[in-house]
Structures are given as structure tokens and as C-alpha cells.
Design a protein around this motif. Sequence first.
Motif, short mmCIF file in Angstrom:
data_model
loop_
_atom_site.label_atom_id
_atom_site.label_comp_id
_atom_site.label_asym_id
_atom_site.label_seq_id
_atom_site.Cartn_x
_atom_site.Cartn_y
_atom_site.Cartn_z
N ALA A 86 0.85 -1.19 0.00
CA ALA A 86 0.00 0.00 0.00
C ALA A 86 0.88 1.24 0.00
CB ALA A 86 -0.92 0.00 1.21
N VAL A 87 0.32 2.34 -0.51
CA VAL A 87 1.01 3.63 -0.56
C VAL A 87 0.00 4.72 -0.24
CG1 VAL A 87 2.41 5.20 -1.97
CG2 VAL A 87 2.49 2.73 -2.42
N ILE A 88 0.41 5.71 0.57
CA ILE A 88 -0.45 6.85 0.86
C ILE A 88 0.38 8.12 0.74
CG2 ILE A 88 -0.05 6.93 3.37
CD1 ILE A 88 -3.09 7.55 3.66
N ASN A 89 -0.27 9.21 0.30
CA ASN A 89 0.43 10.48 0.14
C ASN A 89 0.96 10.98 1.48
OD1 ASN A 89 -2.61 11.24 0.59
ND2 ASN A 89 -1.46 13.08 1.13
N GLY A 90 2.02 11.81 1.41
CA GLY A 90 2.69 12.25 2.62
C GLY A 90 2.45 13.70 3.00
N GLY A 91 3.56 14.48 3.09
CA GLY A 91 3.50 15.83 3.65
C GLY A 91 3.27 16.92 2.62
N TYR A 92 3.37 18.18 3.10
CA TYR A 92 3.01 19.35 2.30
C TYR A 92 4.13 19.79 1.37
CZ TYR A 92 -0.75 19.75 5.72
OH TYR A 92 -1.84 19.50 6.50
N PRO A 102 0.08 14.68 -8.59
CA PRO A 102 1.44 14.32 -8.17
C PRO A 102 1.77 14.91 -6.80
CG PRO A 102 1.42 15.12 -10.44
CD PRO A 102 0.07 15.42 -9.86
N VAL A 103 2.50 14.17 -6.00
CA VAL A 103 2.88 14.60 -4.65
C VAL A 103 4.39 14.45 -4.48
CG1 VAL A 103 0.62 14.03 -3.67
CG2 VAL A 103 2.43 12.29 -3.70
N LYS A 104 4.89 14.96 -3.36
CA LYS A 104 6.34 14.95 -3.13
C LYS A 104 6.81 13.75 -2.33
CE LYS A 104 10.16 17.99 -2.44
NZ LYS A 104 10.44 17.86 -3.89
N SER A 105 5.97 13.25 -1.42
CA SER A 105 6.41 12.18 -0.52
C SER A 105 5.26 11.23 -0.25
CB SER A 105 6.91 12.77 0.80
OG SER A 105 5.90 13.54 1.43
N VAL A 106 5.62 10.02 0.15
CA VAL A 106 4.62 9.00 0.47
C VAL A 106 5.14 8.13 1.62
CG1 VAL A 106 3.71 8.84 -1.89
CG2 VAL A 106 5.58 7.32 -1.18
N LEU A 107 4.20 7.44 2.24
CA LEU A 107 4.51 6.31 3.11
C LEU A 107 4.06 5.05 2.38
CD1 LEU A 107 3.37 7.72 6.57
CD2 LEU A 107 5.73 7.26 5.86
#
Length: 292
Positions: free
Chosen positions: A84-90, A279-284
Motif C-alpha cells: 500500500a502507498v499513501i500520500n505524505g507531507g506538504y 502528483p505529490v512529493k512524498s509517500v509512506l
Amino acid sequence: MRLIEWSISMSLAMSLGLCSHPSQLSPQPPPPIPTMQYQKQELSQAIVHVLRIPNHSRYTLHLDVVDGLQTVADFAQNTPNPVAVINGGYFDPANQLTTSYIRRGDKVLADPTQNSRLVDNPDLKAYLPKILNRSEFRQYQCGSEITHTITLYNQAIPPDCTLNYALGAGPQLLPQLTSQAEGFTDSVEGQVIRDAIGSRQPNARSAIGITGKGDVIWVLVEQQSATKPGLSLPELADFMRQQGAESALNLDGGSSSSLVYQDQVITGKRLRGEPLLRPVKSVLMVLENAPK
């Protein structure tokens, strides 16, 4: 005398095969290995996806960050067999630079002080000390044990532990909502003069929580329509508490809210009825380890 008679009776019974010797008893099966649990819950105002990650060596939570931006689907595709992957920070979509700290060990992977649109913004000058000390999700290595916590950026690392990584976001949802303490909101004489993430308004949201047993909970809130507009931060905090979280952290939300689970991509927002994958910068990520 009765004890002697009992011992003789047991010896006779064992010699006749009427009872088993302790060494002949069947071994007890090992306890079942815990597995991740996924739920899709339909609330009156939102569809909420909940992923429970047990505190077990079978699973590892991994951090990933890129110099630019990419979707959670791209993060998943570039990692071998993520569960699994989820979006991270700002981050700032205008320059693709971070607005929250991301660290691995003693190395800063994303530094908000290097984002001039943040630190040189006169409207944010009064809030910068709070912005640069926002809450983060941390993974520690404490001896042979991996643990997770949610704490402020400036909080010291516990003795006998090392920092594996830290993902900045915020505000904390539990044990209490810290929107004003972290510079997301401000008010004067009871009037709100700042609300950087629309904390009191319903929206698509992403969050991470930790239970008393050390299990980790991921939550993604879908904003589907005017009748299901999503959750406010207080509503999200209440939901996380109902799921058993004792501490919880809000992640980047709105159109950044996105989750990959079992090759399914789930987004917090839609555009003309279609999932909006920003698109995002970081993920967990959740990685499944080989059995030991």
C-alpha cells in the motif's frame, strides 16, 4: 497416602496406554500471523477508506520522497511489490519544493527553509516558528524493535533509539487538535483570521494514526459530491478516535489525498466524475517482509 495411590494409578494408566506422557502431547500451533485489514466505510458526509497495519515484523512502513513530484501510482510502480502507498507531507505545487521537513536518519531529505516562497513570504513571517516546528510521523529503531510516534519536529529522540525517518505534516488530530499551535489557524478576539487548510470545512483528507498496541491506521477521506463533501479536521479527529487511534496526524489533503492498495488507486477528489490523481512529493509505503 492418597498422593502415592494417585501416582501408582497414573503409572498404571500410562503403561496401559490410557493416557499420554507429557512428551507425547501434540505441540500447540503457533499464533496466527496478523494481517492488514482494509475497510470502506460510508458515512453520511463522506466515503472513508481505512487500512490497519498490525504492529508485527511481517510489515514495514517505508518512506519515499522525490526531488520533483510524482503520483502515488508512480511511487508504487517504482517500488518492488508494495502492499500500500499513501500520500505524505506538504509541498508548494508552484515550485515543487517542500513546506515540511522530511528526514532519514540525520539527513534532511526535504528542507522547508530552502523554499523561498515559504520563508520569504511576509504574510507568513509571524507564523514561521510554528510552521517550522510542525508535527511529524517518526519511525525509531530502539534496539531490535521498530516503533512509531507522532511528535513535534523539535522534540528530542528518546535515549537508546535512533531515528529511521520522519515525515512532517500536521496538525496533530489526537490526542488533541493542534491547528493553532502549529500555525495552521489563527484567531483574534474569537474571529478566525487564518485557516491555511480549511480545517473547519469538509474536504478530502488523508491521515495516519497509532493505536495503544502500536498498530498503524491509514485513513483516506473521499469528497465525492455536494451530498458527501468530506470531513473537517475535528470530524476526522473524532473518526480516528473511533477507529482506536490514541495519536493521529493529518497529512496533506484535498487533491493530494491518494491511496494505493492491492493495485487499486483511490483518490480523495474527482474531476468531472473521474478520479483526480495529483502528483505529490512524498509517500509512506507498506512493505511485506519475507517470513523469518
